[in-house]
Design a protein around this motif. Sequence first.
Motif, PDB file in Angstrom:
ATOM      1  N   SER A 202      38.491  38.526  46.064  1.00 25.30           N
ATOM      2  CA  SER A 202      38.203  37.462  45.089  1.00 25.30           C
ATOM      3  C   SER A 202      39.024  36.208  45.364  1.00 25.30           C
ATOM      4  CB  SER A 202      38.487  37.939  43.657  1.00 25.30           C
ATOM      5  OG  SER A 202      37.566  38.913  43.244  1.00 25.30           O
TER       6      SER A 202
ATOM      7  N   ALA B   1      44.587  45.603  32.658  1.00 23.22           N
ATOM      8  CA  ALA B   1      43.391  45.616  33.502  1.00 23.22           C
ATOM      9  C   ALA B   1      43.625  44.604  34.632  1.00 23.22           C
ATOM     10  CB  ALA B   1      42.157  45.250  32.672  1.00 23.22           C
TER      11      ALA B   1
ATOM     12  N   LEU C 160      33.544  42.892  41.081  1.00 23.60           N
ATOM     13  CA  LEU C 160      34.427  41.721  41.087  1.00 23.60           C
ATOM     14  C   LEU C 160      33.729  40.462  40.566  1.00 23.60           C
ATOM     15  CD1 LEU C 160      35.968  43.763  42.854  1.00 23.60           C
ATOM     16  CD2 LEU C 160      36.595  41.885  44.373  1.00 23.60           C
TER      17      LEU C 160
ATOM     18  N   GLU D  49      42.471  44.912  46.448  1.00 18.07           N
ATOM     19  CA  GLU D  49      41.138  44.515  46.890  1.00 18.07           C
ATOM     20  C   GLU D  49      40.652  43.250  46.188  1.00 18.07           C
ATOM     21  OE1 GLU D  49      37.587  46.317  45.742  1.00 18.07           O
ATOM     22  OE2 GLU D  49      36.682  44.901  47.120  1.00 18.07           O
TER      23      GLU D  49
ATOM     24  N   SER E  27      31.787  42.885  47.057  1.00 17.55           N
ATOM     25  CA  SER E  27      32.472  44.079  46.597  1.00 17.55           C
ATOM     26  C   SER E  27      32.153  44.241  45.112  1.00 17.55           C
ATOM     27  CB  SER E  27      33.970  43.914  46.826  1.00 17.55           C
ATOM     28  OG  SER E  27      34.643  45.015  46.294  1.00 17.55           O
TER      29      SER E  27
ATOM     30  N   SER F 252      40.515  38.847  39.481  1.00 19.26           N
ATOM     31  CA  SER F 252      39.208  38.233  39.715  1.00 19.26           C
ATOM     32  C   SER F 252      38.928  37.116  38.706  1.00 19.26           C
ATOM     33  CB  SER F 252      38.105  39.291  39.652  1.00 19.26           C
ATOM     34  OG  SER F 252      38.256  40.240  40.681  1.00 19.26           O
ATOM     35  N   VAL F 253      39.349  37.293  37.469  1.00 23.92           N
ATOM     36  CA  VAL F 253      39.199  36.233  36.460  1.00 23.92           C
ATOM     37  C   VAL F 253      39.951  34.977  36.912  1.00 23.92           C
ATOM     38  CG1 VAL F 253      39.952  35.531  34.150  1.00 23.92           C
ATOM     39  CG2 VAL F 253      38.733  37.680  34.431  1.00 23.92           C
TER      40      VAL F 253
ATOM     41  N   GLY G 291      37.999  33.142  39.516  1.00 26.49           N
ATOM     42  CA  GLY G 291      36.907  32.355  38.935  1.00 26.49           C
ATOM     43  C   GLY G 291      37.423  31.099  38.258  1.00 26.49           C
ATOM     44  N   ALA G 292      38.521  31.248  37.516  1.00 23.67           N
ATOM     45  CA  ALA G 292      39.082  30.092  36.795  1.00 23.67           C
ATOM     46  C   ALA G 292      39.529  29.009  37.772  1.00 23.67           C
ATOM     47  CB  ALA G 292      40.245  30.543  35.918  1.00 23.67           C
TER      48      ALA G 292
ATOM     49  N   GLN H  15      35.643  48.089  36.724  1.00 23.63           N
ATOM     50  CA  GLN H  15      35.980  46.681  36.498  1.00 23.63           C
ATOM     51  C   GLN H  15      34.908  45.948  35.706  1.00 23.63           C
ATOM     52  OE1 GLN H  15      37.651  44.588  39.843  1.00 23.63           O
ATOM     53  NE2 GLN H  15      37.363  42.574  38.904  1.00 23.63           N
TER      54      GLN H  15
ATOM     55  N   CYS I 273      33.634  35.564  34.381  1.00 30.08           N
ATOM     56  CA  CYS I 273      34.449  35.446  33.156  1.00 30.08           C
ATOM     57  C   CYS I 273      35.486  34.340  33.323  1.00 30.08           C
ATOM     58  CB  CYS I 273      35.175  36.760  32.865  1.00 30.08           C
ATOM     59  SG  CYS I 273      34.118  38.086  32.267  1.00 30.08           S
ATOM     60  N   GLY I 274      36.105  34.294  34.494  1.00 25.77           N
ATOM     61  CA  GLY I 274      37.125  33.273  34.750  1.00 25.77           C
ATOM     62  C   GLY I 274      36.545  31.867  34.689  1.00 25.77           C
ATOM     63  N   MET I 275      35.345  31.703  35.231  1.00 22.24           N
ATOM     64  CA  MET I 275      34.682  30.393  35.185  1.00 22.24           C
ATOM     65  C   MET I 275      34.361  30.004  33.740  1.00 22.24           C
ATOM     66  SD  MET I 275      31.924  30.863  38.251  1.00 22.24           S
ATOM     67  CE  MET I 275      32.434  31.231  39.921  1.00 22.24           C
TER      68      MET I 275
ATOM     69  N   MET J 284      30.267  31.598  44.137  1.00 20.38           N
ATOM     70  CA  MET J 284      31.371  32.557  44.250  1.00 20.38           C
ATOM     71  C   MET J 284      31.084  33.541  45.371  1.00 20.38           C
ATOM     72  SD  MET J 284      34.283  33.853  43.612  1.00 20.38           S
ATOM     73  CE  MET J 284      34.875  32.738  42.336  1.00 20.38           C
ATOM     74  N   THR J 285      32.118  33.831  46.107  1.00 21.48           N
ATOM     75  CA  THR J 285      32.063  34.845  47.142  1.00 21.48           C
ATOM     76  C   THR J 285      32.020  36.216  46.471  1.00 21.48           C
ATOM     77  OG1 THR J 285      33.270  33.449  48.681  1.00 21.48           O
ATOM     78  CG2 THR J 285      33.385  35.836  49.049  1.00 21.48           C
TER      79      THR J 285
ATOM     80  N   ASN K 226      40.649  43.160  36.955  1.00 20.68           N
ATOM     81  CA  ASN K 226      39.882  42.120  36.266  1.00 20.68           C
ATOM     82  C   ASN K 226      40.681  40.826  36.195  1.00 20.68           C
ATOM     83  OD1 ASN K 226      37.632  41.182  34.463  1.00 20.68           O
ATOM     84  ND2 ASN K 226      39.303  41.070  32.985  1.00 20.68           N
TER      85      ASN K 226
ATOM     86  N   SER L 230      33.806  39.587  36.826  1.00 18.44           N
ATOM     87  CA  SER L 230      35.128  39.114  36.404  1.00 18.44           C
ATOM     88  C   SER L 230      35.331  37.653  36.778  1.00 18.44           C
ATOM     89  CB  SER L 230      36.233  39.953  37.057  1.00 18.44           C
ATOM     90  OG  SER L 230      36.194  41.287  36.614  1.00 18.44           O
ATOM     91  N   THR L 231      34.891  37.279  37.977  1.00 22.46           N
ATOM     92  CA  THR L 231      35.051  35.870  38.370  1.00 22.46           C
ATOM     93  C   THR L 231      34.204  34.969  37.472  1.00 22.46           C
ATOM     94  OG1 THR L 231      33.304  35.962  40.061  1.00 22.46           O
ATOM     95  CG2 THR L 231      35.545  36.487  40.778  1.00 22.46           C
TER      96      THR L 231
ATOM     97  N   GLU M 137      36.065  46.366  32.298  1.00 19.40           N
ATOM     98  CA  GLU M 137      37.259  45.532  32.051  1.00 19.40           C
ATOM     99  C   GLU M 137      36.799  44.106  31.763  1.00 19.40           C
ATOM    100  OE1 GLU M 137      40.392  47.825  35.114  1.00 19.40           O
ATOM    101  OE2 GLU M 137      40.081  45.683  35.300  1.00 19.40           O
ATOM    102  N   ALA M 138      35.836  43.647  32.553  1.00 25.14           N
ATOM    103  CA  ALA M 138      35.306  42.288  32.369  1.00 25.14           C
ATOM    104  C   ALA M 138      34.557  42.182  31.046  1.00 25.14           C
ATOM    105  CB  ALA M 138      34.390  41.919  33.530  1.00 25.14           C
TER     106      ALA M 138
END
Lengths: 275, 313
Positions: free
Chosen positions: B93, B55, A122, B88, A119, B61-62, B65-66, A156, A128-130, A115-116, B58, A125-126, A159-160
């Motif tokens: 992201s 949020a 962030l 941002e 910042s 960015s989530v 990632g997904a 954030q 979390c998405g994965m 992941m890039t 978040n 959170s990414t 938030e995550a």
Amino acid sequence: MEQAKKAELSRIATNIRMGALTAVYSASSGHPGGSMSIADIMAYLYFSEMNVKVDDPKWADRDRFVMSKGHTSPALYATLAEKGFFDKELLTTFRQADSILQGHPDMKAIPGVDMTTGSLGLGISTACGMALAAKHTGKTFRVYTAVGDGESEEGQVWEAAMFAAHHKLSNLCAVLDLNGLQIDGPITEVMNPTPHDEKFRAFGWNVIVINGHDFDEIESAFEAAKQCTDKPTVIIAKTVKGKGISYMENQVGWHGAAPNKEQYEQGMAELAAQL
Amino acid sequence: MADKIATREAYGNALAEFGDKYPNLVVFDADLSAATKTGVFKKKFPERHFNCGIAEGNMVSVAAGASTAGLIPFCSTFAMFAAGRAFEQVRNSIAYPHLNVKIGATHAGISVGEDGATHQCCEDIATMRSIPGMVILNPADAAEARLAVEAAINYEGPVYLRFGRLALPVIFDENYKFEIGRGVVLSEGTDVSIIATGLMVHEALAAREILANEGISAEVINIHTIKPLDTELVTASAAKCGAVVTAEEHNIIGGLGSAVCETLAETAPVPVLRVGVEDTFGRSGKVPALMEMYGLTAANIVAKAKAAIALKK
């Protein structure tokens, strides 16, 4: 942990520190302090914990790692080079205009970077998405992320934290690199984000506090994380910023400064003595 | 004429419709599912709709990632929060790694109405346009909104889709073709080119009628894709007509008007007058009163068209 394995991980971690120091020295720029503090964790993740394929960096079922504290890219790059994702020689091109090794991790350019980031706030959170995507698609891969203690001042991050607990992302394991220092000074003086354990627990996480330089504790923590099936886990790793290099340890000035030739040579000599 | 329908409504319906065809499509929302209409998708595919709570950073960015694990996420909130608060996260992201995430931003522009200035985002096209590689789609009616959603699904990379709250007449029928980056000539003309986007396409068509009655031939172009702009079409139309009026429900700084001016300054310099929100904030009110107050009307397009023609050398 067996002594042989511990010695091997220790050797790898030292190589990671030497690679990271070389990268920052070559660039005359970068972030050595937090690269040294996370090096033992990186060694364990890539050489004991994570399931990745060097010859297939984008393998769909691989475990993922997100360097949320993206400025410690030297530690990530040195780890990936040590693992064999690219030639160690590339570390000397860090931050140069024609190099793939950008100042902060770039997933499009660098083999092994999932992941890039850069910042702050962030990356977690990414991750979390994965983790959510893995659960949603029935994949069993796990997602790891390293978060800075200063970074945890970013809203954030929380938030995550809320999101991960709400969605029961037990396949997510965050490591909080608690080295106690950020650019402007000690975290407790700049903007106190502690206590991290109580905060994460209140957000619904499985919390494990360890010495982030002790491979027995590191191993136990990652094993315990895998046993937790209904919550995300945060491993709060108490570390030493600049770990392994005498003049850098616990010195705030080494957050984002490059060593001169003399300092580099001394640092490399001290690290070599730890091999 | 079919019943009026908001583009946000068409968006929610399209997500639900295409959810069958595209099993990797998932939706993230930030506690606005009823307003953004992603709730329509949620009703049909509850296990593929993820509420992120209030949020937005978040959420974006989530979604990024997904997407790296093969999903096609749409994340939805109001334009103000998607392109403003989460700017941002969208930039770093999603856009910088060029990830396959779609941002379904609703409640764009003045036509939000009663909620007023804090929720009337007239800067989103400007912020999104400044991000390298971002595709910006701004459909004019429900039919186009539906096509825009499917085009976004089939495009590999970040897309910002701009939808409105206001119910609008449907302009386009089932024969309408939608292609990202390709403007549509709705009516050919020779005296002035009216280049419009979103709900201002309706006003542009009305303005064309008024101008025709006065013997002025206006070309009307629908620019549903603000980025990448159809520079070939814009240039050809400007060169032919010799005067241009742009029309958008957005600040005249940074949106379609700016994009057209930037293009024509390099390819076919002609007078360009911009209809849009004139660098000011919105306010609460009934939509018709607000559209009048901010000059987002056919009458204002007509006036600007005549002024643009008068500026021709």
